[in-house]
Design a protein around this motif. Structure first.
Motif, PDB file in Angstrom:
ATOM      1  N   LYS A  40      34.977  17.179  43.190  1.00 27.97           N
ATOM      2  CA  LYS A  40      34.766  17.127  44.630  1.00 27.97           C
ATOM      3  C   LYS A  40      35.786  16.193  45.263  1.00 27.97           C
ATOM      4  O   LYS A  40      36.050  15.099  44.751  1.00 27.97           O
ATOM      5  CB  LYS A  40      33.348  16.640  44.917  1.00 27.97           C
ATOM      6  N   PRO A  41      36.358  16.579  46.398  1.00 25.23           N
ATOM      7  CA  PRO A  41      37.323  15.697  47.070  1.00 25.23           C
ATOM      8  C   PRO A  41      36.670  14.382  47.490  1.00 25.23           C
ATOM      9  O   PRO A  41      35.457  14.327  47.729  1.00 25.23           O
ATOM     10  CB  PRO A  41      37.748  16.508  48.302  1.00 25.23           C
ATOM     11  N   THR A  42      37.474  13.346  47.582  1.00 32.98           N
ATOM     12  CA  THR A  42      36.963  12.051  48.042  1.00 32.98           C
ATOM     13  C   THR A  42      36.449  12.167  49.474  1.00 32.98           C
ATOM     14  O   THR A  42      37.130  12.719  50.345  1.00 32.98           O
ATOM     15  CB  THR A  42      38.076  10.990  47.981  1.00 32.98           C
ATOM     16  N   SER A  43      35.264  11.663  49.703  1.00 33.98           N
ATOM     17  CA  SER A  43      34.653  11.716  51.035  1.00 33.98           C
ATOM     18  C   SER A  43      35.475  10.909  52.038  1.00 33.98           C
ATOM     19  O   SER A  43      36.266  10.035  51.661  1.00 33.98           O
ATOM     20  CB  SER A  43      33.225  11.182  50.981  1.00 33.98           C
TER      21      SER A  43
ATOM     22  N   VAL B 181      35.301  18.900  51.212  1.00 39.27           N
ATOM     23  CA  VAL B 181      35.219  17.469  51.504  1.00 39.27           C
ATOM     24  C   VAL B 181      34.027  17.165  52.402  1.00 39.27           C
ATOM     25  O   VAL B 181      33.650  17.965  53.265  1.00 39.27           O
ATOM     26  CB  VAL B 181      36.521  16.971  52.182  1.00 39.27           C
TER      27      VAL B 181
ATOM     28  N   LEU C  68      28.548   9.213  49.731  1.00 40.92           N
ATOM     29  CA  LEU C  68      29.650   8.266  49.605  1.00 40.92           C
ATOM     30  C   LEU C  68      29.594   7.467  48.307  1.00 40.92           C
ATOM     31  O   LEU C  68      30.419   6.575  48.088  1.00 40.92           O
ATOM     32  CB  LEU C  68      29.642   7.295  50.792  1.00 40.92           C
TER      33      LEU C  68
ATOM     34  N   ASP D 119      30.450   7.819  45.321  1.00 40.82           N
ATOM     35  CA  ASP D 119      31.609   7.766  44.426  1.00 40.82           C
ATOM     36  C   ASP D 119      32.845   7.177  45.100  1.00 40.82           C
ATOM     37  O   ASP D 119      33.942   7.181  44.524  1.00 40.82           O
ATOM     38  CB  ASP D 119      31.932   9.168  43.919  1.00 40.82           C
ATOM     39  N   GLY D 120      32.681   6.668  46.322  1.00 42.30           N
ATOM     40  CA  GLY D 120      33.798   6.086  47.051  1.00 42.30           C
ATOM     41  C   GLY D 120      34.256   6.984  48.188  1.00 42.30           C
ATOM     42  O   GLY D 120      33.888   8.160  48.254  1.00 42.30           O
ATOM     43  N   PHE D 121      35.064   6.426  49.064  1.00 44.18           N
ATOM     44  CA  PHE D 121      35.506   7.192  50.232  1.00 44.18           C
ATOM     45  C   PHE D 121      36.783   6.617  50.816  1.00 44.18           C
ATOM     46  O   PHE D 121      37.155   5.476  50.550  1.00 44.18           O
ATOM     47  CB  PHE D 121      34.403   7.231  51.300  1.00 44.18           C
ATOM     48  N   ASN D 122      37.451   7.447  51.608  1.00 46.81           N
ATOM     49  CA  ASN D 122      38.568   7.016  52.442  1.00 46.81           C
ATOM     50  C   ASN D 122      38.049   6.820  53.854  1.00 46.81           C
ATOM     51  O   ASN D 122      37.040   7.420  54.241  1.00 46.81           O
ATOM     52  CB  ASN D 122      39.682   8.064  52.437  1.00 46.81           C
TER      53      ASN D 122
ATOM     54  N   LYS E 257      38.715   3.469  49.246  1.00 43.47           N
ATOM     55  CA  LYS E 257      40.028   3.671  48.635  1.00 43.47           C
ATOM     56  C   LYS E 257      41.163   3.364  49.605  1.00 43.47           C
ATOM     57  O   LYS E 257      41.931   2.430  49.416  1.00 43.47           O
ATOM     58  CB  LYS E 257      40.117   5.101  48.100  1.00 43.47           C
TER      59      LYS E 257
ATOM     60  N   ASN F  50      42.959  12.515  47.088  1.00 39.37           N
ATOM     61  CA  ASN F  50      42.864  11.746  45.826  1.00 39.37           C
ATOM     62  C   ASN F  50      41.428  11.685  45.336  1.00 39.37           C
ATOM     63  O   ASN F  50      40.515  12.055  46.035  1.00 39.37           O
ATOM     64  CB  ASN F  50      43.405  10.335  46.038  1.00 39.37           C
TER      65      ASN F  50
END
Length: 296
Positions: A17-20, A51, A91, A93-96, A122, A296
């Motif tokens: 899955k794309p970064t949130s 996303v 979120l 797993d992390g996010f931009n 990130k 990413n």
């Protein structure tokens, strides 16, 4: 066996899955309508299939979200958003994060104040942010300098009153270079997140944990004054004509936000684009922001 391993790896890549992404709009905008950040949200979802995009709404409705951009204390807004992000399972797993105009410094405050208790942030991308504050009016350059300066003085007379600081968002990042002491001692938001009152090491550590801090400056910006604030530049203290770049500011020279280390590691990215405030093409956004920092 080797073929099976390669196949499993390819399947994992395809299913990843794309970064949130988290968005925070600027003054006069809202989270969700199509002609505001709702349109950006749809654009990102189209360009990055699958996303998850959280376009932050500050309040219980779009109307409240719009009003709070003017009248809700930014410190309360940041606390509100920290709670929202911590409780959003998408979120984990992390996010931009992307901030637009004043949403830029607000999201930076989120990183600095609660980044250590949130999922990994990130990349933080700021578009036309007022990181060193503002000292001017939209299109003020069209006025005679003495008139413009007189209006600035009137604003300064009230900007640092406690009730104005608490009730008018834009007053909290009004930065008077003619009275640095008043700004540092009475700004309830910007002076704190810029570590100008005292150095908060957590703020520095949280910024340094980013993969990149991307600062986008609009070279023909007529809304943000001075436009160099979008790259942390500002007026030299004691006057309102000469502007010093980031690497000559107190924040940089005294390393109050850890920028020297970030710059050395390639984490601090300065990008400029021709055009007025937040004016950019779809192509520019894809090539300059999405491809390098969001895939990413």
């Amino acid at each position: 066996m080797k073929t099976l391993i390669i196949l499993l790896f390819v399947i994992k890549l395809i299913s990843a899955k794309p970064t949130s992404i988290v968005l925070w709009h600027g003054m006069g905008d809202t989270c969700c309508v199509s002609f505001s950040l709702g349109g950006i949200k749809l654009f990102l979802e189209k360009k990055i299939p699958g996303v998850y995009v959280n376009s932050l709404r500050i309040g219980n409705s779009t109307v409240e979200d719009f009003e709070n951009g003017y009248f809700m204390n930014p410190n309360k807004q940041v606390d509100y958003v920290c709670e929202q992000l911590a409780s959003d399972p998408e979120l984990k797993d992390g996010f931009n994060a992307i901030g637009f105009s004043q949403g830029s410094q607000f999201l930076r405050a989120v990183v600095q104040r609660c980044g250590h208790i949130l999922p990994p942030i990130k990349n933080l991308i700021t578009l036309g942010g007022q990181h060193q504050g503002v000292y001017g009016l939209p299109h003020c350059g069209a006025l005679m300098y003495p008139t413009c300066d007189y209006i600035r003085q009137l604003l300064n007379y009230a900007a640092y009153d406690s009730w104005v600081q608490d009730t008018l968002v834009q007053a909290t990042y009004w930065h008077d270079p003619l009275d640095e002491e008043a700004y540092i001692n009475k700004s309830i938001f910007l002076a704190d997140i810029n570590n100008e009152i005292r150095v908060n090491k957590t703020y520095i550590e949280n910024l340094n944990n980013l993969e990149h801090l991307v600062l986008v400056k609009f070279d023909n910006d007529t809304i943000v004054q001075p436009r160099e604030t979008e790259w942390f530049g500002f007026y030299e203290p004691g006057q309102a004509k000469k502007i010093v770049p980031l690497n000559e500011t107190r924040i940089y020279l005294e390393d109050r936000l850890g920028f020297k280390k970030m710059q050395k590691e390639g984490k601090l990215v300065l990008i400029s684009i021709e055009g007025d405030h937040l004016r950019f093409s779809d192509t520019w956004f894809v090539e300059t922001i999405i491809k390098p920092y969001l895939l990413n």
